[in-house]
Write a protein that holds these residues in place. Structure first.
Motif: not given
Ligand SMILES: [Mg+2]
Length: 225
Positions: A7, A9, A11, A169
């Motif tokens: 991923d 953002d 992460t 996340d």
């Molecule tokens: Mg994310």
């Protein structure tokens, strides 16, 4: 060979740094119009973000300086979304991508197509990934939890889901669509969702606090199980 998918953002980099980079671009645009220097405008925006949330920031700064209108809100949003951000990978993400540079690496990220592409470019990830899947390019219905982009990766690499690991996340959408199909999943606990409680159906197979925990040994064991 097993495949690592990340991923974007929160992460690989802190998403808040994108938000603040965007505030700076908007402040530069508004400085002349409001006769207020950009640093002051950024401070005001950060204060509004902290007290009222991200969604109120542009309305508030425009109202404070007497230039609130639909057109000006739109101008702020356009500047924010089209700015070229300055971003840096989390140090453990940098180490992780270096450690596995010889593996097939992919990105799967949701969000505004142009915005996500500018983030990927700013982080130098187009060069480090075999492909960066921005789900929105394939239609809004391909956003996570849709498994569509993950299935594309399986096809491209000629591997079954059990040989593909996704590191994300956000337990509300990152794992629930793919784990039942046999994809391997790891949740990194940081950012906005670090403390988000979730149902068992939305859990990842493993949880970590740092990408340094993704060692060759860890992955070898995971992919053999
Ligand atoms: Mg994310």
């Amino acid at each position: 060979m097993p495949v690592l998918v990340f991923d974007l953002d929160d992460t690989l980099y802190p998403e808040l740094t994108y938000v603040h980079s965007g505030f700076q671009a908007v402040a530069a645009m508004l400085a002349e119009r409001t006769g207020t220097d950009a640093n002051t405008l950024v401070r005001e925006m950060l204060m509004t973000e902290a007290t009222q949330g991200r969604g109120k920031v542009f309305n508030e700064v425009l109202r404070t300086h007497g230039c609130l209108s639909a057109g000006m809100v739109h101008a702020c949003l356009r500047t924010y979304r089209q700015h070229t951000p300055t971003l840096h990978l989390h140090p453990d993400a940098e180490r992780c991508l270096t450690r596995f540079a010889d593996w097939p690496l992919y990105l799967v990220t949701d969000g505004h197509k142009g915005v996500q592409a500018r983030k990927v470019a700013a982080l130098g990830l187009f060069e480090r990934m075999r492909h960066a899947y921005i789900t929105n390019r394939y239609g809004a219905h391909r956003a996570k939890p849709s498994p569509y982009c993950f299935e594309q990766i399986c096809r491209r690499e000629q591997v079954p889901p059990a040989q593909v690991l996704y590191v994300g996340d956000n337990p509300s959408k990152d794992f629930v669509g793919i784990r039942p199909l046999g994809f391997r999943t790891v949740r990194i606990r940081r950012g906005n969702y670090a403390h988000l409680p979730h149902a068992a159906s939305h859990a990842a197979e493993h949880e970590i606090d740092s990408l340094d925990e993704l060692t060759e040994d860890f992955l070898t064991t995971l992919f053999q199980s």
